[in-house]
Every structure is written in structure tokens, then in C-alpha cells.
Design an enzyme around this catalytic site. Structure first.
Site, PDB file in Angstrom:
ATOM      1  N   LYS A 149       1.096  -1.601   0.253  1.00 30.55           N
ATOM      2  CA  LYS A 149       0.117  -0.209  -0.443  1.00 30.55           C
ATOM      3  C   LYS A 149       0.972   1.353  -0.225  1.00 30.55           C
ATOM      4  O   LYS A 149       0.475   2.412  -1.106  1.00 30.55           O
ATOM      5  CB  LYS A 149      -0.672   0.481   1.610  1.00 30.55           C
TER       6      LYS A 149
ATOM      7  N   GLN B  90      -3.873  -1.272   9.500  1.00 24.47           N
ATOM      8  CA  GLN B  90      -3.786  -3.191   9.023  1.00 24.47           C
ATOM      9  C   GLN B  90      -4.789  -4.359  10.550  1.00 24.47           C
ATOM     10  O   GLN B  90      -4.707  -3.558  11.494  1.00 24.47           O
ATOM     11  CB  GLN B  90      -2.691  -3.466   8.924  1.00 24.47           C
TER      12      GLN B  90
ATOM     13  N   ASP C 288     -10.181   3.702   4.829  1.00 25.77           N
ATOM     14  CA  ASP C 288     -10.502   2.334   5.036  1.00 25.77           C
ATOM     15  C   ASP C 288     -12.396   2.416   4.941  1.00 25.77           C
ATOM     16  O   ASP C 288     -12.698   1.417   4.864  1.00 25.77           O
ATOM     17  CB  ASP C 288     -10.500   1.264   6.006  1.00 25.77           C
TER      18      ASP C 288
END
Ligand code: GUN
Length: 303
Positions: free
Chosen positions: A53, A97, A120
Site C-alpha cells: 500500500k 491494518q 478504509d
């Protein structure tokens, strides 16, 4: 006629290309969107995801940073870090994460992220906005699923979409997005009485349960669009291996394991109109949509 394969890698590159003028417009104002990805502990899969990412961000001209905290990090410490990132004016997107070590209250961490930086789209404020049809940061995998469906040119309005899986990260938001596009939506899950009967009615199937080869050719309506979000490593001796087609079976025999989705690809590709492969379908889209969310977060913050 065999299905057309939906090329997630190529569509992800298109999404990234479409971001370039927006990134350039921000750059002209002296703004370089910055994504900070937080990883706690040493889960090897998380390490790969987080690194890719941040690397993709840098590749597109954004700033990408990884904050790696030790497995021993206390929940309060992580909350303090999130608070620091929230207040850092340089940072546009924050991603923690998941999964976190079991001791840490994941919900408290997600809820601590500033909704404006929640790339997210997991914060309850963004979940609520999505549900209400208001502008929000949309979870990356569901947003990617919609792009893949749109890439086929099939009309979503009026189509019957069957979503298999009801997770907060994929199933539920995908169902809401399909509904916003005027599909008739059925959500199936582990308690659904006759999954095959439901899936057989679908013009669009989105499979997101994490059960290898759960969806098989004989369950599908001919000509439908099949989006496979599953990403399962199948080992020799696993009972689902019996369902594999010859190509995946050959990989399994050669390597001892094979990556498969929730759909048995080779059989389904003989029946479906369009289908995403695993790997190379939904996976590449998730990171592309994260980049899009980071750019959108920066645009929103520096309006
Ligand atoms: N772990 C697996 N998928 C995801 C995701 O989309 N976002 C985060 N933060 N963690 C994940």
C-alpha cells in the site's frame, strides 16, 4: 460460450491513471496527499499488504508511510498514536491494518480514527453516511467490486444481485452500493437455507465468504457477472480440492498449495458471462481504491 475474464490488474491501472490529473491539481497547490499505514506486530501477510500500500502511494506520487509498532504495544499506546496521526496536518489518510493482536480492542481503534482521514471507510460515521447515501469514504474492496461490475457494461439497475457473505468489510457495504445502483439485492450467508437456489437467480453474484470453491458452475445462471472476493490458500488434502478444475489442480499438485476464490473458476467460466479470476481480479482493485480514497481525503481536507 466461455466467460470473459475481468482483468482486475488492467482496471486498477485505469483507476490509477484517472487519479493522475487530481494528484497533479493538488500538487499545483503544493499538496502531496499522504497515507500513513499502521501495522502492529509481525503478521507476515499484514507486512506484505501494508508495504505494498505504501509503495503504491509513492509510485503514484503520493506520500506513503508505514508506522510499525511492536506486538507488545498496548491498546492505549495505539490510541495515542492514532490521535497523533489525526492531529498531524501533513497526514490525509490513516489506515490501521487488521487484524490487530487479540488483546487490542479493534473497534475502539477504528472509532478513534478521524472520519475525514478514514481511508478504509470503516469508521461508524462513514458506514452511516454510506448507508444514508451521503458522500463518504467508501470501503476499498466494495468500491473496487463496483468498478469491476461497471467495467462489464452490464446494467446494474433492475438486475438481481446476490451477495454471498455479510461481513462489515465487504458483504454489507457491497449490498448497500448495489442497492444505490438500483439492483434488487439478496444477501446470503451461512444460515441461508438453499444457497444454490438463491445464486441461480442472480444476474450478478458477489462472493465474499472465504470458503474455497463454495460457488460452483451448476449453481450459476448462464451469462451472469461473477465477482469473486475470496482469497483462499488451498492445501493438498483439503476437501474442497475435489472441486478444482484441471489448471488449478495442476498448480496444487506441483506447488503443494494453490490460491483460489470462493468460486470454482474453471467450471464457472464455462457458464458465466463475465468472471473475475483469483488472483488478479478483486485483489489489485483494493489498493487502487485505497489510493483513490487517499486522494479524495486530501481533496476534502484542503477544499
Ligand atoms: N485487513 C484485511 N483487509 C483489510 C483492509 O481492507 N483494511 C485494513 N485496514 N485491514 C485489512
Amino acid at each position: 460460450m466461455p466467460a470473459r475474464i475481468i482483468d482486475g490488474k488492467a482496471i486498477a491501472r485505469t483507476v490509477e491513471r484517472e487519479l493522475q490529473p487530481r494528484i497533479a491539481a493538488l500538487a499545483a497547490r503544493g499538496i502531496r496527499p499522504k497515507l500513513t499505514a499502521v501495522r502492529v506486530g509481525d503478521d507476515p501477510a499484514s507486512e506484505i499488504y501494508v508495504r505494498s500500500k505504501a509503495r503504491k502511494a509513492e509510485e503514484l506520487g503520493l506520500a506513503g508511510e508505514v508506522l510499525h509498532l511492536p506486538a507488545s504495544t498496548a491498546g492505549e499506546e495505539l490510541l495515542r498514536e492514532v490521535d497523533r496521526l489525526n492531529r498531524d496536518p501533513e497526514i490525509d489518510g490513516i489506515l490501521v491494518q487488521l487484524p490487530l493482536p487479540a488483546r487490542i480492542d479493534e473497534r475502539a481503534v477504528v472509532e478513534a480514527i478521524d472520519p475525514a482521514k478514514d481511508v478504509d471507510g470503516f469508521h461508524p460515521v462513514n458506514v452511516g453516511r454510506l448507508q444514508l447515501g451521503r458522500p463518504s469514504l467508501v470501503p476499498c474492496t466494495p468500491a473496487g467490486v463496483m468498478r469491476l461490475i461497471e467495467s462489464t457494461g452490464r446494467t446494474i439497475a433492475g438486475a438481481h444481485a446476490v451477495v454471498v457473505g455479510r461481513s462489515n468489510i465487504v458483504g454489507k457495504p457491497v449490498a448497500i452500493l448495489l442497492l444505490q445502483h438500483h439492483a434488487t439485492v439478496t444477501i446470503c450467508h451461512s444460515r441461508t437455507r438453499d444457497l444454490a437456489a438463491m445464486v441461480r437467480q442472480a444476474d450478478i453474484v458477489v462472493a465474499a465468504v472465504g470458503r474455497p470453491c463454495l460457488i460452483r458452475a451448476e449453481m450459476l445462471r448462464p451469462g451472469g457477472v461473477i465477482i469473486d472476493v475470496g482469497m483462499n490458500r488451498l492445501e493438498a488434502g483439503d476437501s474442497a480440492a475435489a472441486a478444482l478444475g484441471p489448471r488449478k489442480r495442476a498448480i496444487l499438485e506441483e506447488k503443494g498449495s494453490v490460491l483460489v476464490g470462493d468460486v470454482e473458476l474453471e467450471g464457472a467460466a464455462e457458464v458465466a458471462g463475465w468472471i473475475t479470476p483469483v488472483p488478479g481480479g478483486v485483489g489489485p482493485m483494493t489498493i487502487a481504491m485505497l489510493m483513490a480514497n487517499t486522494v479524495a481525503a486530501a481533496e476534502g481536507r484542503w477544499r
